[in-house]
Design an enzyme around this catalytic site. Structure first.
Site, PDB file in Angstrom:
ATOM      1  N   LEU A  56       2.792 -47.548 -70.632  1.00  0.00           N
ATOM      2  CA  LEU A  56       1.702 -46.656 -71.004  1.00  0.00           C
ATOM      3  C   LEU A  56       2.165 -45.861 -72.214  1.00  0.00           C
ATOM      4  O   LEU A  56       3.349 -45.512 -72.319  1.00  0.00           O
ATOM      5  CB  LEU A  56       1.351 -45.691 -69.866  1.00  0.00           C
ATOM      6  N   ASP A  57       1.243 -45.555 -73.122  1.00  0.00           N
ATOM      7  CA  ASP A  57       1.585 -44.694 -74.245  1.00  0.00           C
ATOM      8  C   ASP A  57       2.128 -43.372 -73.723  1.00  0.00           C
ATOM      9  O   ASP A  57       1.758 -42.915 -72.636  1.00  0.00           O
ATOM     10  CB  ASP A  57       0.354 -44.405 -75.116  1.00  0.00           C
ATOM     11  N   ARG A  58       2.951 -42.747 -74.521  1.00  0.00           N
ATOM     12  CA  ARG A  58       3.553 -41.485 -74.104  1.00  0.00           C
ATOM     13  C   ARG A  58       2.501 -40.443 -73.729  1.00  0.00           C
ATOM     14  O   ARG A  58       2.663 -39.697 -72.761  1.00  0.00           O
ATOM     15  CB  ARG A  58       4.429 -40.951 -75.245  1.00  0.00           C
TER      16      ARG A  58
END
Length: 324
Positions: free
Chosen positions: A145-147
């Protein structure tokens, strides 16, 4: 040479144990030689310095139980002193775990925490989990997942579980649903975006993803959950898993995800910041899949953080007042 590094000054041989079979040799070495640049791992593979059962192999070779892997001398970080995660962050991630059994950990990843360390980050979710579960020696991320994205994140506790989940992902056997907030009004309640995505790098070094015919096939199915005045709470179902896919496809429709500093609208983001939006409004809400050896589906749901729920409440209140 720094004290934080050591040199393996002799060839060493590793015997592949059950649980590691099926893993690519390059990924195995990257995990085993922590601290060694990936470029060096691929260099020793190309040069034939890594041997399996005394023979040369390619980077995509898949290991078998009992394989004897010859690893040449390499410089690597001292593995006796891994980056330590502070107790506050560990407690935060422990509370974020929403399910755990012998094969899997599912957690509601908070926004602002990367899934793994690197690029200036001393740690991520996986490093923290390894510190929380020191006896679980095979913990691996199933996906990313993106940060700034929150929500359902899968971490495998066994190599066999990791292989199964990767197979399910390749065959679209894992149903992943995200929710996001955008500004604008679509004419239809359901929209399918079939637009290829290409990774690009700007002059300043910032990495972005763009819609481009030369990119990889990318498909997102959007639907509207709720129309709230000038805003829409939308659901996104990923049919492919490209970097920043939902964010780029939403922006491609002219309705970028709110709070997106990379693909969004700066003026709108400033306005929403005054309403309390301090992050990207993108959340991996649900995951659903079935283990091949089970009849029942596994279904996981990660609730929105209170700050996002409060933002929605304020927007609903404002939209209701403007209606009368």
């Amino acid at each position: 040479m720094s004290n934080s590094q050591q040199i393996y000054n002799a060839v060493h041989t590793l015997s592949i144990e059950p649980g590691y079979e099926g893993q690519r040799i390059d990924n195995f070495l990257i995990n085993h030689l922590k601290g060694v640049p990936k470029s060096l791992v691929y260099r020793i593979l190309r040069r034939g310095e890594v041997r399996v059962n005394k023979g040369r192999i390619k980077a995509n070779y898949r290991l078998q139980v009992g394989d004897q892997v010859r690893v040449p001398p390499v410089r690597m970080a001292d593995r006796d002193e891994p980056a330590r995660v502070d107790n506050r962050q560990l407690e935060r991630l422990e509370k974020a775990i929403i399910f755990e059994d012998k094969r899997l950990i599912v957690l509601n990843k908070p926004s602002g925490i990367a899934v793994h360390g690197g690029s200036g980050l001393s740690f991520g979710v996986i490093e923290a989990l390894r510190q929380l579960r020191p006896d679980e020696r095979q913990l691996e991320l199933v996906h990313r997942l993106d940060r700034e994205t929150s929500g359902c994140l899968l971490v495998a506790k066994r190599r066999s579980a990791l292989r199964t989940l990767h197979e399910l992902m390749r065959s679209n056997g894992i149903d992943k649903r995200y929710i996001a907030l955008v500004r604008g009004n679509w004419r239809r309640d359901r929209i399918e975006v079939d637009a290829p995505l290409l990774k690009n790098t700007l002059q300043g070094g910032e990495r972005i993803v763009v819609v481009n015919p030369r990119g990889k096939e990318s498909l997102t199915r959007f639907s509207i959950r709720e129309r709230i005045g000038d805003f829409q709470l939308i659901e996104a179902r990923l049919m492919t898993g490209r970097t920043h896919q939902i964010r780029v496809h939403a922006a491609h429709l002219g309705t970028p995800v709110l709070g997106d500093g990379k693909y969004g609208d700066a003026a709108t983001n400033r306005e929403l910041r005054d309403l309390g939006l301090r992050r990207l409004f993108l959340h991996a809400e649900t995951l659903r899949f079935r283990w091949p050896d089970e009849k029942q589906f596994q279904h996981f749901r990660a609730p929105l953080e209170p700050a996002l729920e409060e933002l929605l409440s304020r927007i609903r209140t404002s939209a209701h007042a403007n209606r009368y």
